[in-house]
Design a protein around this motif. Structure first.
Motif, PDB file in Angstrom:
ATOM      1  N   PRO A  17      21.033  24.959  -6.202  1.00 16.74           N
ATOM      2  CA  PRO A  17      19.264  24.974  -4.940  1.00 16.74           C
ATOM      3  C   PRO A  17      19.029  25.552  -5.460  1.00 16.74           C
ATOM      4  O   PRO A  17      19.414  26.527  -6.455  1.00 16.74           O
ATOM      5  CB  PRO A  17      20.364  25.083  -3.544  1.00 16.74           C
ATOM      6  CG  PRO A  17      21.266  25.150  -3.510  1.00 16.74           C
ATOM      7  CD  PRO A  17      21.708  24.367  -4.980  1.00 16.74           C
ATOM      8  N   PRO A  18      17.041  26.078  -5.298  1.00 18.66           N
ATOM      9  CA  PRO A  18      16.633  26.224  -6.119  1.00 18.66           C
ATOM     10  C   PRO A  18      16.576  28.271  -6.003  1.00 18.66           C
ATOM     11  O   PRO A  18      16.567  28.764  -6.773  1.00 18.66           O
ATOM     12  CB  PRO A  18      15.009  25.892  -5.273  1.00 18.66           C
ATOM     13  CG  PRO A  18      15.413  24.550  -5.343  1.00 18.66           C
ATOM     14  CD  PRO A  18      16.552  24.540  -3.793  1.00 18.66           C
ATOM     15  N   SER A  19      17.097  28.366  -4.711  1.00 22.55           N
ATOM     16  CA  SER A  19      17.049  29.619  -4.308  1.00 22.55           C
ATOM     17  C   SER A  19      18.637  30.529  -5.215  1.00 22.55           C
ATOM     18  O   SER A  19      18.668  31.688  -5.546  1.00 22.55           O
ATOM     19  CB  SER A  19      17.296  30.161  -3.200  1.00 22.55           C
ATOM     20  OG  SER A  19      19.086  29.305  -2.626  1.00 22.55           O
ATOM     21  N   HIS A  20      19.635  29.157  -5.798  1.00 29.20           N
ATOM     22  CA  HIS A  20      20.712  29.357  -5.867  1.00 29.20           C
ATOM     23  C   HIS A  20      20.930  29.497  -7.801  1.00 29.20           C
ATOM     24  O   HIS A  20      22.176  29.181  -8.575  1.00 29.20           O
ATOM     25  CB  HIS A  20      22.166  29.503  -5.355  1.00 29.20           C
ATOM     26  CG  HIS A  20      21.877  30.497  -4.417  1.00 29.20           C
ATOM     27  ND1 HIS A  20      21.151  29.520  -3.265  1.00 29.20           N
ATOM     28  CD2 HIS A  20      23.056  30.977  -3.996  1.00 29.20           C
ATOM     29  CE1 HIS A  20      21.680  30.526  -2.071  1.00 29.20           C
ATOM     30  NE2 HIS A  20      22.639  30.878  -2.693  1.00 29.20           N
ATOM     31  N   GLN A  21      19.753  28.642  -8.651  1.00 27.33           N
ATOM     32  CA  GLN A  21      19.871  28.641  -9.771  1.00 27.33           C
ATOM     33  C   GLN A  21      20.672  30.142 -10.958  1.00 27.33           C
ATOM     34  O   GLN A  21      20.268  29.218 -11.908  1.00 27.33           O
ATOM     35  CB  GLN A  21      18.331  27.534 -10.431  1.00 27.33           C
ATOM     36  CG  GLN A  21      18.407  26.224  -9.894  1.00 27.33           C
ATOM     37  CD  GLN A  21      17.244  25.805  -9.988  1.00 27.33           C
ATOM     38  OE1 GLN A  21      16.644  26.049 -10.617  1.00 27.33           O
ATOM     39  NE2 GLN A  21      17.247  24.429  -9.607  1.00 27.33           N
ATOM     40  N   VAL A  22      20.172  30.875 -10.371  1.00 27.52           N
ATOM     41  CA  VAL A  22      19.996  31.746 -11.681  1.00 27.52           C
ATOM     42  C   VAL A  22      21.966  32.186 -11.348  1.00 27.52           C
ATOM     43  O   VAL A  22      22.002  32.904 -10.255  1.00 27.52           O
ATOM     44  CB  VAL A  22      19.800  32.703 -11.158  1.00 27.52           C
ATOM     45  CG1 VAL A  22      19.739  34.238 -12.379  1.00 27.52           C
ATOM     46  CG2 VAL A  22      18.023  33.001 -11.052  1.00 27.52           C
ATOM     47  N   TYR A  73      22.699  28.757   2.028  1.00 28.63           N
ATOM     48  CA  TYR A  73      23.574  28.644   0.753  1.00 28.63           C
ATOM     49  C   TYR A  73      23.990  30.271   0.737  1.00 28.63           C
ATOM     50  O   TYR A  73      24.867  30.395  -0.189  1.00 28.63           O
ATOM     51  CB  TYR A  73      22.737  28.509   0.029  1.00 28.63           C
ATOM     52  CG  TYR A  73      22.441  26.806  -0.276  1.00 28.63           C
ATOM     53  CD1 TYR A  73      23.744  25.549   0.083  1.00 28.63           C
ATOM     54  CD2 TYR A  73      21.185  26.116  -0.499  1.00 28.63           C
ATOM     55  CE1 TYR A  73      22.698  24.523  -0.533  1.00 28.63           C
ATOM     56  CE2 TYR A  73      20.599  25.126   0.169  1.00 28.63           C
ATOM     57  CZ  TYR A  73      21.920  23.838  -0.510  1.00 28.63           C
ATOM     58  OH  TYR A  73      21.181  23.237  -0.057  1.00 28.63           O
ATOM     59  N   GLY A  74      23.409  30.901   1.637  1.00 25.65           N
ATOM     60  CA  GLY A  74      23.701  32.394   1.592  1.00 25.65           C
ATOM     61  C   GLY A  74      23.360  32.998   0.277  1.00 25.65           C
ATOM     62  O   GLY A  74      22.112  33.046   0.053  1.00 25.65           O
ATOM     63  N   ALA A  75      23.696  34.745   0.110  1.00 25.89           N
ATOM     64  CA  ALA A  75      23.255  35.398  -0.298  1.00 25.89           C
ATOM     65  C   ALA A  75      23.100  34.787  -2.485  1.00 25.89           C
ATOM     66  O   ALA A  75      23.322  34.111  -2.482  1.00 25.89           O
ATOM     67  CB  ALA A  75      23.895  36.260  -1.028  1.00 25.89           C
ATOM     68  N   PHE A  76      21.455  35.577  -2.555  1.00 27.86           N
ATOM     69  CA  PHE A  76      20.822  35.379  -4.368  1.00 27.86           C
ATOM     70  C   PHE A  76      20.090  35.987  -5.031  1.00 27.86           C
ATOM     71  O   PHE A  76      20.281  37.265  -3.718  1.00 27.86           O
ATOM     72  CB  PHE A  76      20.232  33.496  -4.226  1.00 27.86           C
ATOM     73  CG  PHE A  76      18.802  33.416  -3.341  1.00 27.86           C
ATOM     74  CD1 PHE A  76      17.712  34.160  -3.884  1.00 27.86           C
ATOM     75  CD2 PHE A  76      18.949  33.033  -2.381  1.00 27.86           C
ATOM     76  CE1 PHE A  76      16.717  34.155  -3.510  1.00 27.86           C
ATOM     77  CE2 PHE A  76      17.963  33.532  -1.336  1.00 27.86           C
ATOM     78  CZ  PHE A  76      16.872  33.677  -2.071  1.00 27.86           C
ATOM     79  N   LEU A  77      20.463  36.353  -5.819  1.00 21.96           N
ATOM     80  CA  LEU A  77      18.947  37.128  -6.282  1.00 21.96           C
ATOM     81  C   LEU A  77      18.011  37.072  -7.063  1.00 21.96           C
ATOM     82  O   LEU A  77      17.369  35.543  -6.791  1.00 21.96           O
ATOM     83  CB  LEU A  77      20.146  37.800  -7.871  1.00 21.96           C
ATOM     84  CG  LEU A  77      21.453  38.004  -8.312  1.00 21.96           C
ATOM     85  CD1 LEU A  77      22.247  37.869  -9.566  1.00 21.96           C
ATOM     86  CD2 LEU A  77      21.325  39.342  -7.468  1.00 21.96           C
ATOM     87  N   ARG A  78      16.650  37.741  -6.370  1.00 20.50           N
ATOM     88  CA  ARG A  78      15.301  37.205  -6.595  1.00 20.50           C
ATOM     89  C   ARG A  78      14.530  38.718  -7.404  1.00 20.50           C
ATOM     90  O   ARG A  78      15.528  39.987  -6.700  1.00 20.50           O
ATOM     91  CB  ARG A  78      14.935  36.360  -5.857  1.00 20.50           C
ATOM     92  CG  ARG A  78      15.166  38.326  -4.269  1.00 20.50           C
ATOM     93  CD  ARG A  78      14.134  37.515  -3.190  1.00 20.50           C
ATOM     94  NE  ARG A  78      13.417  38.231  -1.987  1.00 20.50           N
ATOM     95  CZ  ARG A  78      13.277  39.212  -2.207  1.00 20.50           C
ATOM     96  NH1 ARG A  78      12.198  39.797  -2.772  1.00 20.50           N
ATOM     97  NH2 ARG A  78      13.137  39.826  -0.959  1.00 20.50           N
TER      98      ARG A  78
END
Length: 101
Positions: A17-22, A73-78
């Motif tokens: 998913p876009p938010s979790h691509q990193v 999707y939960g936690a992600f970095l930004r």
């Protein structure tokens, strides 16, 4: 004491998913040794206060990398100044999967 690390590159996975691509962030230690850490490890390290990560943008200077949350999707970095997606973080150079950092 929190260890601060400058992020110079990312590894991404366009199938996520876009938010979790990193999937990974990385950089170099002061002695020039490369380092890389998974997004999950980075999130845990930020939340525990062990590490702080930042990136440097020529037009804006240093910018913290923070943990954000997607309700599905939960936690992600930004990057701190990103709104919902890690757009600024994803503008960093991509390190190839076969590079063993």
């Amino acid at each position: 004491m929190v260890q601060k690390h400058k992020v110079l590159f990312v590894r991404t996975d366009a199938q996520k998913p876009p938010s979790h691509q990193v999937t990974h962030i990385g950089g170099t230690m002061p002695d020039g040794t490369p380092w890389s850490i998974s997004a999950e490890e980075a999130i845990s390290s930020i939340q525990s206060g062990r590490f702080a990560f930042f990136m440097h943008r020529e037009d804006q200077g240093a910018e913290r990398i923070v943990v954000a949350h997607n309700p599905v999707y939960g936690a992600f970095l930004r990057a701190e100044n990103d709104r919902q997606m890690p757009k600024r973080l994803m503008q960093l150079p991509e390190i190839e999967q076969n590079n063993h950092y």
